[in-house]
Design a protein around this motif. Sequence first.
Motif, PDB file in Angstrom:
ATOM      1  N   THR A   1      38.264  10.612  51.489  1.00 12.86           N
ATOM      2  CA  THR A   1      36.891  10.136  51.638  1.00 12.86           C
ATOM      3  C   THR A   1      35.985  11.253  52.139  1.00 12.86           C
ATOM      4  O   THR A   1      34.850  11.403  51.670  1.00 12.86           O
ATOM      5  CB  THR A   1      36.846   8.918  52.581  1.00 12.86           C
ATOM      6  OG1 THR A   1      37.623   7.861  52.005  1.00 12.86           O
ATOM      7  CG2 THR A   1      35.427   8.432  52.800  1.00 12.86           C
TER       8      THR A   1
ATOM      9  N   ASN B   1      27.786  14.435  40.914  1.00 10.44           N
ATOM     10  CA  ASN B   1      28.292  13.453  39.947  1.00 10.44           C
ATOM     11  C   ASN B   1      29.799  13.573  39.757  1.00 10.44           C
ATOM     12  O   ASN B   1      30.489  12.559  39.600  1.00 10.44           O
ATOM     13  CB  ASN B   1      27.556  13.602  38.615  1.00 10.44           C
ATOM     14  CG  ASN B   1      26.101  13.205  38.753  1.00 10.44           C
ATOM     15  OD1 ASN B   1      25.780  12.200  39.354  1.00 10.44           O
ATOM     16  ND2 ASN B   1      25.220  14.023  38.208  1.00 10.44           N
TER      17      ASN B   1
ATOM     18  N   GLN C   1      35.924  10.129  42.936  1.00 11.51           N
ATOM     19  CA  GLN C   1      36.168   9.061  43.897  1.00 11.51           C
ATOM     20  C   GLN C   1      36.461   7.741  43.184  1.00 11.51           C
ATOM     21  O   GLN C   1      37.336   6.986  43.606  1.00 11.51           O
ATOM     22  CB  GLN C   1      34.991   8.889  44.853  1.00 11.51           C
ATOM     23  CG  GLN C   1      35.305   7.875  45.956  1.00 11.51           C
ATOM     24  CD  GLN C   1      34.306   7.882  47.073  1.00 11.51           C
ATOM     25  OE1 GLN C   1      33.152   8.271  46.898  1.00 11.51           O
ATOM     26  NE2 GLN C   1      34.741   7.462  48.236  1.00 11.51           N
ATOM     27  N   ASP C   2      35.764   7.474  42.096  1.00 11.48           N
ATOM     28  CA  ASP C   2      36.040   6.255  41.324  1.00 11.48           C
ATOM     29  C   ASP C   2      37.469   6.263  40.784  1.00 11.48           C
ATOM     30  O   ASP C   2      38.175   5.246  40.855  1.00 11.48           O
ATOM     31  CB  ASP C   2      35.054   6.111  40.156  1.00 11.48           C
ATOM     32  CG  ASP C   2      33.663   5.720  40.605  1.00 11.48           C
ATOM     33  OD1 ASP C   2      33.486   5.301  41.769  1.00 11.48           O
ATOM     34  OD2 ASP C   2      32.725   5.848  39.780  1.00 11.48           O
ATOM     35  N   VAL C   3      37.902   7.390  40.254  1.00  8.97           N
ATOM     36  CA  VAL C   3      39.268   7.503  39.738  1.00  8.97           C
ATOM     37  C   VAL C   3      40.271   7.312  40.874  1.00  8.97           C
ATOM     38  O   VAL C   3      41.256   6.577  40.728  1.00  8.97           O
ATOM     39  CB  VAL C   3      39.479   8.859  39.025  1.00  8.97           C
ATOM     40  CG1 VAL C   3      40.948   9.095  38.715  1.00  8.97           C
ATOM     41  CG2 VAL C   3      38.640   8.936  37.767  1.00  8.97           C
ATOM     42  N   HIS C   4      40.016   7.955  41.995  1.00  7.57           N
ATOM     43  CA  HIS C   4      40.904   7.830  43.156  1.00  7.57           C
ATOM     44  C   HIS C   4      40.994   6.369  43.608  1.00  7.57           C
ATOM     45  O   HIS C   4      42.087   5.866  43.872  1.00  7.57           O
ATOM     46  CB  HIS C   4      40.391   8.714  44.298  1.00  7.57           C
ATOM     47  CG  HIS C   4      41.125   8.517  45.578  1.00  7.57           C
ATOM     48  ND1 HIS C   4      42.410   8.969  45.764  1.00  7.57           N
ATOM     49  CD2 HIS C   4      40.769   7.903  46.723  1.00  7.57           C
ATOM     50  CE1 HIS C   4      42.811   8.636  46.978  1.00  7.57           C
ATOM     51  NE2 HIS C   4      41.835   7.989  47.574  1.00  7.57           N
ATOM     52  N   THR C   5      39.877   5.687  43.643  1.00  6.08           N
ATOM     53  CA  THR C   5      39.859   4.277  44.053  1.00  6.08           C
ATOM     54  C   THR C   5      40.643   3.411  43.072  1.00  6.08           C
ATOM     55  O   THR C   5      41.422   2.547  43.483  1.00  6.08           O
ATOM     56  CB  THR C   5      38.402   3.782  44.169  1.00  6.08           C
ATOM     57  OG1 THR C   5      37.725   4.569  45.143  1.00  6.08           O
ATOM     58  CG2 THR C   5      38.333   2.320  44.564  1.00  6.08           C
ATOM     59  N   CYS C   6      40.472   3.656  41.789  1.00  8.48           N
ATOM     60  CA  CYS C   6      41.198   2.886  40.774  1.00  8.48           C
ATOM     61  C   CYS C   6      42.702   3.118  40.856  1.00  8.48           C
ATOM     62  O   CYS C   6      43.489   2.171  40.780  1.00  8.48           O
ATOM     63  CB  CYS C   6      40.702   3.238  39.376  1.00  8.48           C
ATOM     64  SG  CYS C   6      39.065   2.602  39.004  1.00  8.48           S
TER      65      CYS C   6
ATOM     66  N   GLU D   1      31.430  11.730  42.512  1.00  4.13           N
ATOM     67  CA  GLU D   1      31.355  10.281  42.284  1.00  4.13           C
ATOM     68  C   GLU D   1      32.457   9.828  41.325  1.00  4.13           C
ATOM     69  O   GLU D   1      33.144   8.840  41.577  1.00  4.13           O
ATOM     70  CB  GLU D   1      29.983   9.917  41.699  1.00  4.13           C
ATOM     71  CG  GLU D   1      28.845  10.119  42.659  1.00  4.13           C
ATOM     72  CD  GLU D   1      28.696   8.979  43.624  1.00  4.13           C
ATOM     73  OE1 GLU D   1      28.402   7.861  43.192  1.00  4.13           O
ATOM     74  OE2 GLU D   1      28.884   9.225  44.838  1.00  4.13           O
ATOM     75  N   VAL D   2      32.617  10.557  40.226  1.00  3.26           N
ATOM     76  CA  VAL D   2      33.636  10.203  39.231  1.00  3.26           C
ATOM     77  C   VAL D   2      35.032  10.330  39.834  1.00  3.26           C
ATOM     78  O   VAL D   2      35.875   9.438  39.675  1.00  3.26           O
ATOM     79  CB  VAL D   2      33.497  11.084  37.968  1.00  3.26           C
ATOM     80  CG1 VAL D   2      34.689  10.909  37.038  1.00  3.26           C
ATOM     81  CG2 VAL D   2      32.193  10.769  37.252  1.00  3.26           C
TER      82      VAL D   2
END
Length: 90
Positions: A50, A68, A74-79, A71-72
């Motif tokens: 984080t 950007n 972090q989205d991949v990491h969250t998924c 952001e991408v």
Amino acid sequence: MDALCMSLPSKRKKPEYYEAIETPIHLGHIRQKIVSGAYKNAEEFEEDMTMVFENARAYYGRDEREYNDAEVLQDVHTCLGALAVCGGMV
């Protein structure tokens, strides 16, 4: 995503980074901690991940590619984290 999160900028070339970012950390450091077994639990790992994303967003402007990219990533990491929790293939 090139060197965005893989290493820290040079203190000599980008001193403003170290003025803006209180806790510098990069993915290479996180990798070292994984390999060495330094993380005591998943929460420590998540805190570091984080911080990488927050640092990128704090330093780079919304219109910059690095912002950007963070952001991408972090989205991949969250998924991936959600898949692991749900017993998916990770």
